[in-house]
Motif scaffolding. Structure first.
Motif, mmCIF file in Angstrom:
data_model
loop_
_atom_site.group_PDB
_atom_site.id
_atom_site.type_symbol
_atom_site.label_atom_id
_atom_site.label_comp_id
_atom_site.label_asym_id
_atom_site.label_seq_id
_atom_site.Cartn_x
_atom_site.Cartn_y
_atom_site.Cartn_z
ATOM 1 N N UNK A 118 -3.230 -7.543 -2.988
ATOM 2 C CA UNK A 118 -4.629 -7.842 -3.288
ATOM 3 C C UNK A 118 -5.499 -6.691 -2.800
ATOM 4 N N UNK A 119 -6.662 -6.553 -3.413
ATOM 5 C CA UNK A 119 -7.566 -5.479 -3.006
ATOM 6 C C UNK A 119 -8.029 -5.687 -1.564
ATOM 7 N N UNK A 120 -8.202 -6.939 -1.167
ATOM 8 C CA UNK A 120 -8.565 -7.202 0.231
ATOM 9 C C UNK A 120 -7.442 -6.777 1.167
ATOM 10 N N UNK A 179 -15.927 -3.877 9.506
ATOM 11 C CA UNK A 179 -15.956 -5.035 8.610
ATOM 12 C C UNK A 179 -15.694 -4.602 7.165
ATOM 13 N N UNK A 180 -15.161 -5.521 6.381
ATOM 14 C CA UNK A 180 -14.982 -5.317 4.946
ATOM 15 C C UNK A 180 -16.094 -6.074 4.221
ATOM 16 N N UNK A 181 -16.748 -5.429 3.270
ATOM 17 C CA UNK A 181 -17.851 -6.064 2.553
ATOM 18 C C UNK A 181 -17.514 -6.161 1.065
ATOM 19 N N UNK A 182 -18.228 -7.052 0.371
ATOM 20 C CA UNK A 182 -17.957 -7.338 -1.035
ATOM 21 C C UNK A 182 -19.209 -7.150 -1.871
ATOM 22 N N UNK A 242 -5.708 -0.180 5.097
ATOM 23 C CA UNK A 242 -6.370 1.105 5.331
ATOM 24 C C UNK A 242 -7.321 1.012 6.518
ATOM 25 N N UNK A 243 -8.124 -0.056 6.550
ATOM 26 C CA UNK A 243 -9.070 -0.233 7.656
ATOM 27 C C UNK A 243 -8.348 -0.289 8.993
ATOM 28 N N UNK A 244 -7.268 -1.074 9.066
ATOM 29 C CA UNK A 244 -6.542 -1.232 10.331
ATOM 30 C C UNK A 244 -5.887 0.075 10.772
ATOM 31 N N UNK A 264 -12.028 -9.745 -4.095
ATOM 32 C CA UNK A 264 -10.899 -9.168 -3.374
ATOM 33 C C UNK A 264 -9.568 -9.815 -3.657
ATOM 34 N N UNK A 265 -9.558 -10.859 -4.477
ATOM 35 C CA UNK A 265 -8.282 -11.513 -4.811
ATOM 36 C C UNK A 265 -7.582 -10.812 -5.977
#
Length: 328
Positions: free
Chosen positions: A253-255, A270-273, A261-263, A214-215
């Motif tokens: 960053x992708x995170x 949750x965000x997963x990788x 978008x999530x917020x 995500x960086x």
């Protein structure tokens, strides 16, 4: 003005064709309607162009066919003032899996259109290139003098197409320019991109999935800014033989993108990788000062604002756009 938009049923080409028709130009769209993604979305782009023609003074004509079909391309170009060459086999990962197809369409196809344009004496040839030409950054932001060391067949094909466009300007005097797009997003975009995946999953209560840690950073460009840059090339003769970065001039960053978008949809998700994907660049960031100087180009939509606009558009068009809804 008579305009040919190759790949004009695709995401960017569809927006260009719609805008040119709205501006009063007569537009021919050439597209194979290949099912690289849902052809129904390409039909929406065609419908947008047809609607623009009904509501304005420009004409819209769709032709199904390939840029590798020399006879067809020659016939279409013979009646053309300007060409906006958007047709390509898109996708970094697709090019890794099938480099031959990418080469045929992106290099051979570009040559076919350039040669037809040379013989017809076209007034302007605008080639759609990509930030993928840069590969691993030696410095950021990328300016147009940064080495082009692509890390995928897709990026390599775009470098080759740029050189063909430049040579056709230098050797034959064809007025060409290549625009290096930086990750374009917006309404009717391809559904297999990070933006659409994040929005779709969040709207369905699922975690957005990030490939890698995500960086990675991206310079995401709202499609309206891409359209603006192309429109400016109808109004000026500058930049012949040049390559220009067309981006937002920002990066995220992708995170951070997934979080925005999530917020906007549900902060509780949750965000997963997952494992990183082969061929993806680690970072992109555009220096658009050359396009600003030559074209007066000025990015108008920040990445955060654009992400929120896209979420709003997605919600309004979920019934026909969302892949989980369409396939249910």
């Amino acid at each position: 003005m008579q305009i040919l938009v190759t790949g004009g049923a695709g995401f960017i080409g569809g927006h260009l064709a719609e805008q040119f028709v709205s501006d009063g130009h007569d537009v021919v769209v050439l597209d194979t309607l290949e099912p690289f993604y849902d052809v129904g979305l390409k039909q929406r782009n065609i419908e947008a162009g047809e609607t623009a023609a009904k509501n304005g003074t420009g004409q819209y004509n769709f032709v199904e066919g390939s840029v590798t079909d020399s006879d067809l391309v020659t016939d279409l170009v013979s009646e053309t003032d300007c060409i906006f060459h958007q047709a390509a086999q898109a996708g970094v990962r697709t090019s890794v899996e099938n480099p031959g197809k990418t080469t045929r369409i992106n290099i051979d196809g570009t040559f076919t259109v350039l040669e037809a344009a040379r013989k017809a004496g076209v007034r302007r040839f605008v080639n759609a290139s990509s930030s993928s030409v840069y590969g691993k950054p030696e410095y950021l932001p990328y300016d147009e003098d940064h080495p082009t060391t692509p890390i995928s067949p897709y990026g390599a094909s775009k470098v080759a197409a740029e050189h063909y466009a430049r040579v056709y300007n230098e050797v034959y005097g064809l007025p060409t320019v290549s625009l290096r797009y930086f990750t374009v997003y917006g309404p009717r975009m391809r559904p297999n991109m990070a933006f659409t995946n994040f929005v779709s999953r969040c709207l369905h209560g699922e975690s957005p999935v990030i490939f890698g840690d995500g960086t990675q950073t991206r310079d995401f460009t709202y499609v309206n800014d891409i359209v603006d840059a192309n429109r400016r090339l109808l109004e000026t003769s500058v930049a012949d033989g040049e390559v220009l970065n067309i981006g937002s001039g920002e990066r995220i960053t992708i995170t951070e993108l997934a979080t925005v978008i999530r917020d906007e949809i549900d902060p509780e998700i949750d965000i997963v990788y997952d494992d990183p994907r082969e061929g993806d660049a680690e970072h992109t960031h555009s220096d658009v000062s050359k396009a600003r100087k030559l074209l007066g180009y000025e990015p108008s939509v920040s990445i955060e604002a654009g992400a929120k606009q896209f979420v709003e558009w997605y919600r309004r068009n979920k019934d026909w756009y969302d892949p989980l809804v369409r396939n249910s």
